[in-house]
Write a protein that holds these residues in place. Structure first.
Motif, PDB file in Angstrom:
ATOM      1  N   THR A 272       0.918  -1.145   0.239  1.00 33.37           N
ATOM      2  CA  THR A 272      -0.087   0.462  -0.124  1.00 33.37           C
ATOM      3  C   THR A 272       0.979   2.011   0.088  1.00 33.37           C
ATOM      4  O   THR A 272       2.378   1.254  -0.194  1.00 33.37           O
ATOM      5  CB  THR A 272      -1.045   0.481   1.261  1.00 33.37           C
ATOM      6  OG1 THR A 272       0.052  -0.156   2.454  1.00 33.37           O
ATOM      7  CG2 THR A 272      -2.078  -1.512   1.500  1.00 33.37           C
ATOM      8  N   LEU A 273       0.310   2.003  -0.061  1.00 34.51           N
ATOM      9  CA  LEU A 273       0.595   3.393  -0.430  1.00 34.51           C
ATOM     10  C   LEU A 273       0.563   4.516   0.706  1.00 34.51           C
ATOM     11  O   LEU A 273      -0.755   4.563   0.702  1.00 34.51           O
ATOM     12  CB  LEU A 273       1.203   4.464  -1.751  1.00 34.51           C
ATOM     13  CG  LEU A 273       1.543   3.629  -2.423  1.00 34.51           C
ATOM     14  CD1 LEU A 273       1.214   4.689  -4.028  1.00 34.51           C
ATOM     15  CD2 LEU A 273       2.217   3.591  -3.025  1.00 34.51           C
ATOM     16  N   THR A 274       1.840   5.144   1.647  1.00 33.87           N
ATOM     17  CA  THR A 274       0.519   6.357   2.414  1.00 33.87           C
ATOM     18  C   THR A 274       0.051   7.327   1.704  1.00 33.87           C
ATOM     19  O   THR A 274       0.971   7.785   0.575  1.00 33.87           O
ATOM     20  CB  THR A 274       1.955   6.673   3.861  1.00 33.87           C
ATOM     21  OG1 THR A 274       2.758   7.366   2.984  1.00 33.87           O
ATOM     22  CG2 THR A 274       2.597   5.085   4.363  1.00 33.87           C
ATOM     23  N   ALA A 275      -0.490   8.055   2.980  1.00 32.57           N
ATOM     24  CA  ALA A 275      -0.495   9.601   1.536  1.00 32.57           C
ATOM     25  C   ALA A 275      -0.066  10.286   1.852  1.00 32.57           C
ATOM     26  O   ALA A 275       0.528  11.382   0.570  1.00 32.57           O
ATOM     27  CB  ALA A 275      -2.131  10.202   2.858  1.00 32.57           C
ATOM     28  N   ALA A 276       1.330  11.072   2.549  1.00 28.12           N
ATOM     29  CA  ALA A 276       3.003  10.600   2.191  1.00 28.12           C
ATOM     30  C   ALA A 276       3.884  10.146   1.029  1.00 28.12           C
ATOM     31  O   ALA A 276       4.290  10.759   0.011  1.00 28.12           O
ATOM     32  CB  ALA A 276       3.088  11.126   3.458  1.00 28.12           C
ATOM     33  N   GLU A 277       3.513   9.248   0.269  1.00 29.86           N
ATOM     34  CA  GLU A 277       3.573   8.911  -0.949  1.00 29.86           C
ATOM     35  C   GLU A 277       3.208   8.830  -1.609  1.00 29.86           C
ATOM     36  O   GLU A 277       3.971   9.529  -2.546  1.00 29.86           O
ATOM     37  CB  GLU A 277       3.974   6.838  -0.609  1.00 29.86           C
ATOM     38  CG  GLU A 277       4.908   6.687   0.571  1.00 29.86           C
ATOM     39  CD  GLU A 277       5.007   5.472   1.498  1.00 29.86           C
ATOM     40  OE1 GLU A 277       6.255   4.692   0.428  1.00 29.86           O
ATOM     41  OE2 GLU A 277       4.358   4.291   0.280  1.00 29.86           O
ATOM     42  N   LYS A 278       2.094   9.003  -1.033  1.00 26.80           N
ATOM     43  CA  LYS A 278       1.311   9.423  -3.086  1.00 26.80           C
ATOM     44  C   LYS A 278       0.878  10.754  -3.190  1.00 26.80           C
ATOM     45  O   LYS A 278       1.293  11.220  -4.683  1.00 26.80           O
ATOM     46  CB  LYS A 278      -0.373   9.232  -2.593  1.00 26.80           C
ATOM     47  CG  LYS A 278      -0.810   7.700  -2.665  1.00 26.80           C
ATOM     48  CD  LYS A 278      -1.892   7.482  -2.457  1.00 26.80           C
ATOM     49  CE  LYS A 278      -2.788   6.269  -1.300  1.00 26.80           C
ATOM     50  NZ  LYS A 278      -4.352   6.218  -1.621  1.00 26.80           N
ATOM     51  N   ALA A 279       1.530  11.245  -2.540  1.00 24.34           N
ATOM     52  CA  ALA A 279       1.634  12.970  -2.580  1.00 24.34           C
ATOM     53  C   ALA A 279       2.792  12.966  -3.660  1.00 24.34           C
ATOM     54  O   ALA A 279       3.035  14.282  -3.649  1.00 24.34           O
ATOM     55  CB  ALA A 279       1.158  14.349  -1.159  1.00 24.34           C
ATOM     56  N   ALA A 280       4.144  12.596  -2.883  1.00 24.62           N
ATOM     57  CA  ALA A 280       5.069  12.494  -3.392  1.00 24.62           C
ATOM     58  C   ALA A 280       6.245  11.819  -4.928  1.00 24.62           C
ATOM     59  O   ALA A 280       6.276  12.478  -5.286  1.00 24.62           O
ATOM     60  CB  ALA A 280       6.255  11.521  -2.516  1.00 24.62           C
ATOM     61  N   GLY A 281       4.543  11.403  -5.119  1.00 18.08           N
ATOM     62  CA  GLY A 281       4.074  10.546  -6.208  1.00 18.08           C
ATOM     63  C   GLY A 281       5.170   9.469  -7.076  1.00 18.08           C
ATOM     64  O   GLY A 281       4.745   8.689  -7.424  1.00 18.08           O
ATOM     65  N   TRP A 282       4.597   8.229  -5.411  1.00 20.00           N
ATOM     66  CA  TRP A 282       5.502   6.965  -5.791  1.00 20.00           C
ATOM     67  C   TRP A 282       3.741   6.249  -5.920  1.00 20.00           C
ATOM     68  O   TRP A 282       2.505   6.320  -5.825  1.00 20.00           O
ATOM     69  CB  TRP A 282       5.538   6.914  -4.273  1.00 20.00           C
ATOM     70  CG  TRP A 282       6.727   7.228  -3.878  1.00 20.00           C
ATOM     71  CD1 TRP A 282       6.888   7.823  -2.704  1.00 20.00           C
ATOM     72  CD2 TRP A 282       8.191   5.994  -4.140  1.00 20.00           C
ATOM     73  NE1 TRP A 282       8.645   7.975  -2.464  1.00 20.00           N
ATOM     74  CE2 TRP A 282       8.763   7.298  -3.345  1.00 20.00           C
ATOM     75  CE3 TRP A 282       8.167   5.446  -4.525  1.00 20.00           C
ATOM     76  CZ2 TRP A 282      10.017   6.385  -3.434  1.00 20.00           C
ATOM     77  CZ3 TRP A 282       9.682   4.982  -4.834  1.00 20.00           C
ATOM     78  CH2 TRP A 282       9.868   5.438  -3.633  1.00 20.00           C
ATOM     79  N   ARG A 283       4.195   4.980  -6.742  1.00 13.98           N
ATOM     80  CA  ARG A 283       2.787   4.699  -7.577  1.00 13.98           C
ATOM     81  C   ARG A 283       3.204   3.211  -7.053  1.00 13.98           C
ATOM     82  O   ARG A 283       4.452   2.351  -7.316  1.00 13.98           O
ATOM     83  CB  ARG A 283       2.848   4.518  -8.922  1.00 13.98           C
ATOM     84  CG  ARG A 283       2.482   5.922  -9.737  1.00 13.98           C
ATOM     85  CD  ARG A 283       3.207   6.015 -10.916  1.00 13.98           C
ATOM     86  NE  ARG A 283       2.479   4.946 -11.293  1.00 13.98           N
ATOM     87  CZ  ARG A 283       2.927   4.541 -12.966  1.00 13.98           C
ATOM     88  NH1 ARG A 283       3.823   5.818 -14.013  1.00 13.98           N
ATOM     89  NH2 ARG A 283       2.477   4.007 -13.556  1.00 13.98           N
ATOM     90  N   LEU A 284       2.040   2.432  -6.322  1.00 13.60           N
ATOM     91  CA  LEU A 284       2.336   0.345  -6.997  1.00 13.60           C
ATOM     92  C   LEU A 284       2.247   0.250  -8.260  1.00 13.60           C
ATOM     93  O   LEU A 284       1.667   0.598  -9.156  1.00 13.60           O
ATOM     94  CB  LEU A 284       1.438   0.190  -6.172  1.00 13.60           C
ATOM     95  CG  LEU A 284       1.434   0.273  -4.532  1.00 13.60           C
ATOM     96  CD1 LEU A 284      -0.054  -0.384  -4.362  1.00 13.60           C
ATOM     97  CD2 LEU A 284       2.571  -0.329  -3.449  1.00 13.60           C
ATOM     98  N   LEU A 285       3.567  -0.732  -8.273  1.00 15.47           N
ATOM     99  CA  LEU A 285       4.352  -1.410  -8.998  1.00 15.47           C
ATOM    100  C   LEU A 285       3.409  -3.182  -8.939  1.00 15.47           C
ATOM    101  O   LEU A 285       3.252  -3.819 -10.187  1.00 15.47           O
ATOM    102  CB  LEU A 285       5.376  -1.714 -10.033  1.00 15.47           C
ATOM    103  CG  LEU A 285       6.450  -0.468 -10.229  1.00 15.47           C
ATOM    104  CD1 LEU A 285       7.183  -0.759 -10.494  1.00 15.47           C
ATOM    105  CD2 LEU A 285       5.352   0.140 -11.596  1.00 15.47           C
ATOM    106  N   PHE A 286       2.859  -3.538  -7.759  1.00 12.84           N
ATOM    107  CA  PHE A 286       2.607  -4.385  -7.693  1.00 12.84           C
ATOM    108  C   PHE A 286       1.523  -4.747  -6.692  1.00 12.84           C
ATOM    109  O   PHE A 286       1.920  -3.724  -5.132  1.00 12.84           O
ATOM    110  CB  PHE A 286       3.587  -5.617  -6.862  1.00 12.84           C
ATOM    111  CG  PHE A 286       3.240  -6.955  -6.129  1.00 12.84           C
ATOM    112  CD1 PHE A 286       2.228  -7.853  -7.536  1.00 12.84           C
ATOM    113  CD2 PHE A 286       3.492  -7.093  -4.832  1.00 12.84           C
ATOM    114  CE1 PHE A 286       1.651  -9.098  -6.183  1.00 12.84           C
ATOM    115  CE2 PHE A 286       3.524  -7.895  -4.520  1.00 12.84           C
ATOM    116  CZ  PHE A 286       2.389  -9.213  -5.325  1.00 12.84           C
ATOM    117  N   ASP A 287       0.280  -4.658  -6.879  1.00 13.52           N
ATOM    118  CA  ASP A 287      -1.117  -4.784  -5.368  1.00 13.52           C
ATOM    119  C   ASP A 287      -0.843  -5.655  -4.219  1.00 13.52           C
ATOM    120  O   ASP A 287      -1.854  -5.339  -3.786  1.00 13.52           O
ATOM    121  CB  ASP A 287      -1.977  -4.655  -6.173  1.00 13.52           C
ATOM    122  CG  ASP A 287      -2.150  -5.929  -6.946  1.00 13.52           C
ATOM    123  OD1 ASP A 287      -2.125  -6.637  -6.929  1.00 13.52           O
ATOM    124  OD2 ASP A 287      -3.537  -5.092  -7.614  1.00 13.52           O
ATOM    125  N   GLY A 288      -0.571  -6.977  -4.300  1.00 14.95           N
ATOM    126  CA  GLY A 288      -0.022  -7.735  -3.325  1.00 14.95           C
ATOM    127  C   GLY A 288      -1.506  -8.464  -3.987  1.00 14.95           C
ATOM    128  O   GLY A 288      -1.350  -9.672  -2.588  1.00 14.95           O
TER     129      GLY A 288
END
Length: 228
Positions: free
Chosen positions: A25-41
């Motif tokens: 998963t991505l935290t709100a801070a990661e999303k704001a920084a432009g991170w994206r998941l390549l694997f959803d688990g």
């Protein structure tokens, strides 16, 4: 009253830690920084095979971890291509296990590693040369230290690539750095098997690929932040 306040603070902290520790998963801070998941688990969405539109059937998801059937699977790679990026992922191998993550992979050649440089993944007890130990740019730049955790435990890796300049991090330690556009890099390539493939490290963007080396290996928390 003081004890109650401290207890509440500890409870809030534990909730925050649990939220940030949720796998895939991505935290709100990661999303704001432009991170994206390549694997959803849960699935292989966003992944394909090398020169095939679908991933090899040997790659499966188990308990939120991505891994291959060591005996049958071919390498897997992202459907998207990336140029400059920061990539983060967790990995673990079995005893003497070996794998790798390649980047800027194209479909030239017959193997992913013929175009894509490799962040090496391995149990260092396997006894590989230092330029083939965990965290190395495989065959070219050795890690400055062995920062691995005991075999069977998850390691956390980061790969940062801006232009030609790359950094490899392993469990919070920077273990390698290089410049793909430098004379020093070209000299190293000329002294290795990679000199046989003119497409090696030549592309400015490409796929992220995960290698099946014939050993048990598991991945989770694969995420990317494009830096283009």
């Amino acid at each position: 009253m003081r004890a109650a306040v401290l207890g509440l603070a500890m409870a809030i902290a534990m909730v925050g830690q649990a939220a940030s520790a949720a796998d895939n998963t991505l935290t709100a801070a990661e999303k704001a920084a432009g991170w994206r998941l390549l694997f959803d688990g849960r699935s292989l969405e966003g992944w394909r095979g090398f020169k095939t539109p679908e991933p090899d059937a040997g790659w499966t998801v188990t308990d939120g971890m991505l891994g291959p059937d060591p005996k049958t699977s071919r390498d897997i790679m992202t459907k998207e291509t990336f140029g400059d990026f920061e990539l983060a992922f967790d990995w673990k191998v079995g005893p003497k296990g070996n794998s790798g993550v390649m980047f800027r992979v194209t479909e030239a050649g017959t193997q992913t590693y013929q175009s894509g440089p490799e962040y090496q993944i391995v149990d260092n007890a396997r006894g590989e040369p230092v330029v083939e130990q965990a965290g190395a740019l495989y065959g070219l730049y050795a890690p400055t230290t062995d920062a691995t955790r005991p075999v069977g435990e998850f390691n956390h890796s980061r790969l940062v690539l801006r232009g030609g300049k790359g950094e490899h991090w392993l469990n919070g330690v920077k273990v390698a750095e290089y410049d793909l556009d430098s004379d020093a890099f070209r000299a190293k390539v000329a002294a290795t098997k990679f000199r046989a493939w003119p497409q090696f490290a030549a592309a400015k963007s490409g796929h992220i690929a995960i290698q099946n080396h014939g050993d048990p290996v598991f991945f989770r928390n694969i995420k990317i932040r494009p830096l283009d």
